[in-house]
Write a protein that holds these residues in place. Structure first.
Motif, mmCIF file in Angstrom:
data_model
loop_
_atom_site.group_PDB
_atom_site.id
_atom_site.type_symbol
_atom_site.label_atom_id
_atom_site.label_comp_id
_atom_site.label_asym_id
_atom_site.label_seq_id
_atom_site.Cartn_x
_atom_site.Cartn_y
_atom_site.Cartn_z
ATOM 1 N N LEU A 140 -7.007 2.028 -3.779
ATOM 2 C CA LEU A 140 -6.327 2.215 -2.500
ATOM 3 C C LEU A 140 -7.336 2.593 -1.417
ATOM 4 O O LEU A 140 -7.290 2.078 -0.297
ATOM 5 C CB LEU A 140 -5.238 3.284 -2.626
ATOM 6 C CG LEU A 140 -4.326 3.475 -1.414
ATOM 7 C CD1 LEU A 140 -3.611 2.177 -1.046
ATOM 8 C CD2 LEU A 140 -3.322 4.584 -1.690
ATOM 9 N N PHE B 103 -9.136 -0.379 -0.041
ATOM 10 C CA PHE B 103 -8.361 -1.135 0.939
ATOM 11 C C PHE B 103 -8.655 -0.632 2.352
ATOM 12 O O PHE B 103 -8.883 -1.415 3.274
ATOM 13 C CB PHE B 103 -6.862 -1.054 0.645
ATOM 14 C CG PHE B 103 -6.011 -1.601 1.757
ATOM 15 C CD1 PHE B 103 -5.862 -2.977 1.908
ATOM 16 C CD2 PHE B 103 -5.405 -0.752 2.671
ATOM 17 C CE1 PHE B 103 -5.099 -3.491 2.947
ATOM 18 C CE2 PHE B 103 -4.644 -1.265 3.706
ATOM 19 C CZ PHE B 103 -4.494 -2.635 3.846
ATOM 20 N N LEU C 157 -6.762 -3.430 -4.494
ATOM 21 C CA LEU C 157 -5.331 -3.158 -4.640
ATOM 22 C C LEU C 157 -4.812 -3.622 -5.990
ATOM 23 O O LEU C 157 -3.977 -2.959 -6.602
ATOM 24 C CB LEU C 157 -4.547 -3.828 -3.515
ATOM 25 C CG LEU C 157 -4.740 -3.247 -2.124
ATOM 26 C CD1 LEU C 157 -3.988 -4.076 -1.093
ATOM 27 C CD2 LEU C 157 -4.299 -1.792 -2.070
ATOM 28 N N GLN D 199 0.832 -1.202 0.000
ATOM 29 C CA GLN D 199 0.000 0.000 0.000
ATOM 30 C C GLN D 199 0.870 1.256 0.000
ATOM 31 O O GLN D 199 0.530 2.248 -0.656
ATOM 32 C CB GLN D 199 -0.936 -0.007 1.217
ATOM 33 C CG GLN D 199 -1.953 -1.109 1.189
ATOM 34 C CD GLN D 199 -1.414 -2.472 1.623
ATOM 35 O OE1 GLN D 199 -0.249 -2.642 1.968
ATOM 36 N NE2 GLN D 199 -2.279 -3.473 1.599
#
Length: 167
Positions: free
Chosen positions: A112, A115, A130, A75
């Protein structure tokens, strides 16, 4: 290791506290992601509003740093790639940007963001968002592992360091 590796050791966060920490970080990151999405969207609607992007790189650096502290390297690399693309391609070059490029950027940011939403919702499938994000930013020439202007966060503490310091 993570802050929950050894439950018998008093220097580690109990799993419930670690989950609370993750959720707190996710909430803060989602606030920043919403600002980023709004600014990128407004820029996409009117390319003369490039000044809206000026705060985005710092927000992405903050997110990247938080991910490094939590030891979420994938990430962190993705956040760094988003930062690099926005700074290098949208701000520094100051050129017209295609709708396709902005759509791919939006997909990346949304992936993102998803997530962090899965952390709050305790979902078991954060990898899907992702993967979409990594593919999208890669199509823009900024693969998440690409360290073209990678911020050095090696001096930041990890979760384990923070926990140990508190004892």
């Amino acid at each position: 290791g993570s802050a929950i590796d050894n439950e018998d050791d008093d220097s580690f966060l109990p799993p419930a506290e670690y989950e609370n920490l993750l959720k707190l970080v996710a909430q803060e990151v989602l606030k920043d992601m919403q600002l980023i999405k709004n600014n990128v969207h407004d820029f996409a609607e009117d390319h003369d509003k490039r000044d809206l992007l000026e705060t985005v790189p710092q927000l992405m650096i903050n997110i990247t740093g938080a991910m490094h502290v939590l030891q979420f390297d994938e990430q962190a690399n993705l956040a760094q790639a988003i930062h690099d693309y926005i700074k290098n391609e949208l701000i520094d070059k100051n050129e017209e940007t295609s709708d396709l490029s902005l759509d791919l950027l939006a997909d990346t940011i949304t992936g993102l963001e998803n997530f962090f939403q899965t952390i709050l919702e305790e979902s078991v499938t954060p990898e899907i968002g992702l993967a979409v994000a990594a593919v999208s930013i890669s199509k823009l020439g900024y693969a998440p592992n690409d360290s073209r202007s990678f911020q050095d966060f090696s001096d930041l503490p990890t979760v384990d360091d923070v926990v140990l310091a508190g004892n």
